[in-house]
Design a protein around this motif. Structure first.
Motif, mmCIF file in Angstrom:
data_model
loop_
_atom_site.group_PDB
_atom_site.id
_atom_site.type_symbol
_atom_site.label_atom_id
_atom_site.label_comp_id
_atom_site.label_asym_id
_atom_site.label_seq_id
_atom_site.Cartn_x
_atom_site.Cartn_y
_atom_site.Cartn_z
ATOM 1 N N MET A 299 -0.522 6.327 -0.437
ATOM 2 C CA MET A 299 -1.175 5.163 -1.043
ATOM 3 C C MET A 299 -0.708 3.867 -0.380
ATOM 4 O O MET A 299 -1.495 2.967 -0.125
ATOM 5 N N GLY A 300 0.596 3.795 -0.126
ATOM 6 C CA GLY A 300 1.132 2.600 0.529
ATOM 7 C C GLY A 300 0.469 2.391 1.889
ATOM 8 O O GLY A 300 0.017 1.299 2.227
ATOM 9 N N GLY A 301 0.380 3.494 2.653
ATOM 10 C CA GLY A 301 -0.239 3.389 3.969
ATOM 11 C C GLY A 301 -1.684 2.926 3.862
ATOM 12 O O GLY A 301 -2.137 2.025 4.591
ATOM 13 N N PHE A 302 -2.397 3.492 2.909
ATOM 14 C CA PHE A 302 -3.803 3.136 2.750
ATOM 15 C C PHE A 302 -3.961 1.665 2.365
ATOM 16 O O PHE A 302 -4.786 0.933 2.930
ATOM 17 N N ILE A 303 -3.129 1.225 1.390
ATOM 18 C CA ILE A 303 -3.257 -0.167 0.944
ATOM 19 C C ILE A 303 -2.921 -1.123 2.089
ATOM 20 O O ILE A 303 -3.597 -2.134 2.295
ATOM 21 N N ILE A 304 -1.907 -0.769 2.862
ATOM 22 C CA ILE A 304 -1.520 -1.679 3.947
ATOM 23 C C ILE A 304 -2.605 -1.727 5.029
ATOM 24 O O ILE A 304 -2.952 -2.784 5.541
#
Lengths: 336, 388, 351
Positions: A299-304
């Protein structure tokens, strides 16, 4: 001015929606990430973990405290995200931000360079093809452009890595720079960065430039036939001025929307390319997260990636407003 | 400009004598039509092309009235023949006259044949069909070689085609339907509906597509149904199309024939499906083809990464297996395993690209006029100019 | 109505541009297409000459040829001579070297196109167009811009507002007037106008025409006004030239052409004029279609559609007949035209 504010508000809204949606995905899906994390925790910790310990662990990983009411969970989650706290990776055990944060500039380096190269080379080539319309150069370039335009970037990446990487050993097959070098502004480090980035960038840029060249060619030919170009020639303007202020400007501006879409394509493509070249960028970690079912990292990767893209598109959009007088109010922009 | 147009059925130059003032004041002189015809404004497309062309003739108003009367007095058979000629034969002629479109059609048709007839001709893929890692073009039995477990690559490629084509079609249909619906409704309704829909669209547009697909596929725990995967790949691709369609609808909304339908009290849905959508068909078709290509690129890429679920083998899974099981990037012996699906993708993508270019020509009324025999006499300025 | 001009013999009185045997051809794959066929006409100093023809009759080509502006791959042959004011050396326009041609255009002879909106660079302000034109011709930009304001003011435009606008921000009439101002900014002697009012509504056409007359008087211009709209130009022009299928059919003063035309085509044109007051059966389209430039008939180009055509019309090019002082018609049967193609003046005048 109000247009700029509106545009920025829109971008903020987009980021807000994406983060909220990520909360929804993690929290609300039955049998989804949260249940998986719980099972994972039980498995790893054995039976001696109490329910509250498990919940605390999940809360640290995902910023979601499961025993709180849902709106408190949501508020806490959003607050943590806005502070750049994307939770803790279950695979690496580190905060997501400390893994992905350092990867951001590398992904931006790859994508921005590739996009810039593809665009500038494509546009120049396309303009040249238009001036030489019908020549064998034009026909050959159109053919090459068509083939490249029909090739996905990862196919080129695979060809590059197997021929130039493994067989001929001309280029490295992984990493951001040679591991023995120290990070810093010195020639050998920067050289190594370019050397490692060359193949990923080339595979993204080469498949892109064909498309730019073809659209630039079409646009230029259209502009060359416009009445205002003829009037400009009769008014005695210099060839240079006509080429720059008339042909180039009017042929490039309609491609701006395409450029914004290309930002998305390049970011998406980078996910695959980074994995082929084992290049530790955001996309590389995103896939690591997926494969390990490491939901916080994913999720972090996607949001960034989304935030990076929103910033890129907003900048492009605002620049366009400055360059094209017709864009005021944003009405006529989507003419592609 | 009009240096070579051979239009002007008759003296479109009306003249009068002494009292020119009076003539000038006689509003509605046919010059207005002529001027509009010469203006390179929005080209009349599809269903309304005939009327558009009459105006573009620069002919006198009386001539165009004769032509319209002739239309009315046609028999049904004649009209049917003309319809077939205009809607089917003329496009077919154009497609066949253009090598790009012709190649595109041939490529797409051969993939469809591969997915249907091919299944009957080629044996089903199974392990130990042949030797391990037989190279391409070495044996007649396995023309494209075999995998590390001895599966014929030709069989795999052919048997992967039906699910790939299903995926491609479902993604393209999904994008086109949603994009057209959002775009036409937003553009036609305007006001609050427009604003809300466009905010949604803009948000969708700024989310990176492939990462979104990956995250959704992982979080939603879906199965490998190709239809669903196709939709998932294009989950936000409709947004770009919706924006483009909207801006076209904005110009169509104020067209006179749309206004006429409105005045006649037609339902909004009837106007949209009868007057607006037919004029958007060229654009929609082009996008359908482009989306199809995007689905191939996206799905194969994600299957290659191994982040999408699947029920049967496909080209991306083949590439994944080639790299992960046989190290095809570093080992020349397994390289053909990787190359076969890659070439398969590129040829299909190239075919679709060429088809998109051809579609542009089919829907371009200028090119069309030159090839349609029924309308050959309506010389179009630019068609002639183009020849010079 | 118009007063008869009292200048000397046909086409000889103090010309400012003299076109002789001008042809424009395009080299097609199989054969040449002639889009302007052996046209000779004078533009007299200080007059407004209306050139009338259907679309595709070659009228734009005539204007383009006068400033050697026919676009590639068109080939212009014949002679175009420009006579500067105060007896300067005559200029052979078609033989001018590139650099001198650049100066000749816009400084001596300038042009206004139809569709003003498309004549402006959409991404450049109107001011930018004026400034770059002045700079390209090494004029003093500041003084030139002062003149531009003056011109815009004369055309009833608010100079500051227009100069700071982009073409898409102006209405059709405004951009057309701005284009006229742009064509006059280098103080040319001659203004060639190619359907300058075609894209405008009738009221705007009217007001531009009356502005044009004022501007012509104030800046001492000679104007060639091209149109397909005979009634529009007849009230404005001193003389009229009728083009049919790439060649001239008739030349005369506006009154002569409108009242005593001696060419069956001109008369048919007049007959085809729509008029609310005239009974519909008196309004007649011309049968047949104009020829394609690659398949122009031998002899008189109008012969296939002409009710008077005889064998010689189909075989030989009709000679010029001086039917009156300053009025010539290219027709074998110019004296029969009046009876064969009648149109009743009273119908219109009485109404």
């Amino acid at each position: 001015m109000s247009y700029v504010l509106k545009r920025i508000a829109q971008s903020v809204l987009t980021v807000y929606v994406v983060i909220s949606a990520s909360f929804g995905l993690v929290r609300l899906l039955p049998g989804g990430p949260l249940d998986y994390l719980r099972a994972q925790a039980v498995q790893q910790g054995g039976s001696d973990l109490s329910m509250s310990e498990i919940n605390a662990r999940i809360a640290a990983q995902t910023n979601i405290a499961v025993n709180e009411p849902i709106y408190v969970q949501y508020a806490d989650y959003m607050a943590a995200m806005l502070q750049g706290d994307f939770g803790v990776s279950t695979r690496y055990g580190d905060p997501v931000m400390s893994i992905i944060g350092p990867a951001i500039p590398w992904t931006v380096f790859l994508t921005a360079t590739a996009l810039f190269l593809a665009f500038t080379v494509g546009v120049s080539l396309g303009a040249f093809m238009a001036y030489k319309e019908g020549s064998s150069f034009d026909v050959a370039s159109t053919g090459v452009g068509l083939v490249l335009n029909s090739t996905p970037g990862y196919v080129l990446a695979l060809l590059f890595i197997s021929y130039l990487g493994y067989r001929m050993e001309l280029f490295p097959t992984g990493g951001r720079y040679a591991s023995e070098l120290t990070v810093g502004f010195n020639a050998s480090f920067l050289g190594s960065v370019l050397y490692h980035g060359a193949l990923p960038i080339a595979s993204m840029a080469l498949v892109g430039f064909g498309g730019w060249a073809l659209s630039m060619r079409g646009n230029s030919i259209r502009v060359l036939g416009e009445d205002y170009l003829r009037v400009a020639r009769l008014r005695g303007l210099s060839t240079r001025r006509i080429a720059m202020r008339y042909v180039a400007r009017n042929a490039i501006l309609p491609m701006y929307t395409g450029l914004m879409i290309a930002i998305g394509t390049v970011f998406g493509g980078a996910v695959i390319i980074e994995n082929i070249f084992a290049y530790p960028g955001v996309g590389f970690y995103l896939i690591q997260g997926i494969n390990a079912r490491d939901y916080p990292l994913m999720m972090g990767g996607f949001i960034i990636i989304t935030i990076a893209m929103v910033v890129g598109i907003t900048v492009a959009d605002l620049t366009y407003g400055v360059l094209d007088p017709r864009a005021k109010g944003g009405g006529s922009r989507e003419s592609y | 400009m009009s240096r070579t147009d051979r239009d002007g059925d008759s003296g479109e130059t009306p003249g009068s004598e002494a009292d020119f003032e009076a003539v000038g004041d006689a509003l509605g002189t046919p010059e207005q039509f002529t001027d509009e015809g010469r203006d390179p404004g929005p080209a009349p497309i599809s269903g309304h092309a005939r009327n558009g062309r009459v105006a573009a003739d620069g002919g006198s108003s009386s001539v165009s009235e004769f032509q319209q009367m002739a239309d009315v007095s046609m028999t049904d058979a004649e009209r049917r023949r003309q319809w077939i000629d205009e809607k089917l034969l003329a496009p077919a002629r154009i497609v066949w006259s253009d090598w790009r479109a012709r190649t595109g059609v041939l490529v797409v048709v051969s993939y469809v044949l591969m997915a249907t007839v091919g299944l009957a001709i080629v044996t089903e893929p199974s392990p130990n069909q042949g030797g391990y890692l037989v190279g391409a073009f070495r044996t007649l039995e396995y023309p494209l070689g075999t995998t590390a477990s001895g599966v014929s690559l030709l069989s795999q490629t052919v048997y992967a085609t039906p699910s790939m084509l299903t995926m491609i079609a479902s993604g393209a249909v999904f994008t086109v339907c949603l994009g057209t619906a959002f775009g036409t409704i937003a553009g036609y309704k305007g006001g609050t509906v427009d604003r809300v829909l466009m905010i949604v669209t803009d948000i969708m547009m700024t989310i990176p597509g492939l990462p979104l697909t990956i995250v959704l596929a992982s979080a939603l725990q879906i199965d490998g149904n190709p239809v669903i995967i196709g939709i998932l790949i294009t989950i936000n691709a409709w947004a770009g199309l919706a924006r483009a369609i909207r801006s076209q609808v904005l110009t169509l909304r104020d067209a006179e024939y749309v206004e006429a339908s409105r005045i006649m009290g037609m339902e909004t849905s009837t106007i949209i499906s009868g007057d607006i959508i037919p004029n958007l068909m060229p654009y929609i078709t082009m996008n359908f083809v482009q989306q199809a290509r995007a689905v191939i690129f996206g799905s194969v890429g994600l299957y290659f990464l191994g982040v999408l679920p699947y029920t049967s083998v496909n080209w991306g899974v083949m590439m994944n297996a080639a790299v992960n099981r046989a190290g095809a990037t570093s080992s020349p012996a397994a390289f053909h395993w990787l190359l076969v699906p890659m070439v398969t993708i590129i040829i299909l993508a190239l075919g679709l690209t060429l088809l998109a270019q051809g579609a542009d020509r089919i829907f371009n009324p200028r090119v069309r006029a030159r090839h349609a025999e029924t309308v050959a006499s309506d010389g179009d300025d630019d068609a002639t100019t183009g020849e010079i | 109505m118009q007063e008869h001009r009292t200048q000397g013999g046909p086409d000889s009185a103090d010309p400012i541009i003299e076109a002789r045997n001008v042809c424009v051809t395009y080299d097609l794959e199989h054969r040449d297409a002639m889009v302007l066929d052996d046209v000779s006409i004078d533009l007299r100093r200080g007059e407004i000459l209306g050139v009338v023809g259907e679309s595709g009759s070659g009228k734009s080509m005539l204007a383009n040829a006068m400033m050697d502006a026919v676009e590639e791959p068109g080939i212009t042959t014949g002679e175009v001579t420009y006579y500067p004011e105060d007896g300067g050396e005559p200029v052979d326009v078609l033989d001018l070297p590139t650099e001198e041609l650049k100066e000749f255009r816009w400084e001596e002879v300038s042009m206004v196109f139809q569709g003003a909106l498309s004549s402006f660079n959409p991404t450049m302000s109107i001011r930018g167009h004026f400034e770059e034109t002045l700079a390209a011709h090494d004029y003093d930009v500041e003084a030139g811009m002062e003149r531009a304001r003056q011109l815009l003011g004369d055309l009833y435009l608010d100079p500051d507002r227009v100069l700071d606008s982009y073409a898409h921000e102006l209405s059709g009439g405004m951009s057309q007037r701005a284009l006229i101002a742009l064509s006059l900014v280098l103080e040319p002697q001659v203004l060639l106008m190619d359907e300058p009012t075609a894209a405008l509504d009738l009221l705007m056409q009217r007001s531009i025409l009356s502005l044009l007359a004022d501007i012509k008087a104030k800046y001492d211009l000679t104007i060639l006004f091209i149109t397909h709209d005979l009634p529009l130009v007849a009230g404005l022009a001193d003389r009229l030239a009728i083009l049919y299928a790439f060649e001239l059919a008739e030349v005369g003063t506006a009154t002569q052409i409108a009242h005593d035309s001696k060419h069956p085509y001109t008369r048919a044109l007049l007959q085809a004029v729509p008029n609310l007051d005239a009974p519909t059966d008196s309004m007649r389209p011309i049968e047949g279609t104009a020829p394609n430039p690659a398949h122009v008939p031998d002899g008189c180009h109008y012969a296939p559609r002409c009710p008077l055509a005889t064998r010689e019309c189909h075989e030989e090019t009709p000679p010029w007949v001086d039917v009156e002082d300053d009025h010539r018609s290219a027709c074998f049967h110019s004296d029969e035209a009046e009876d064969a193609v009648p149109f009743d003046l009273s119908e219109v005048s009485d109404a």
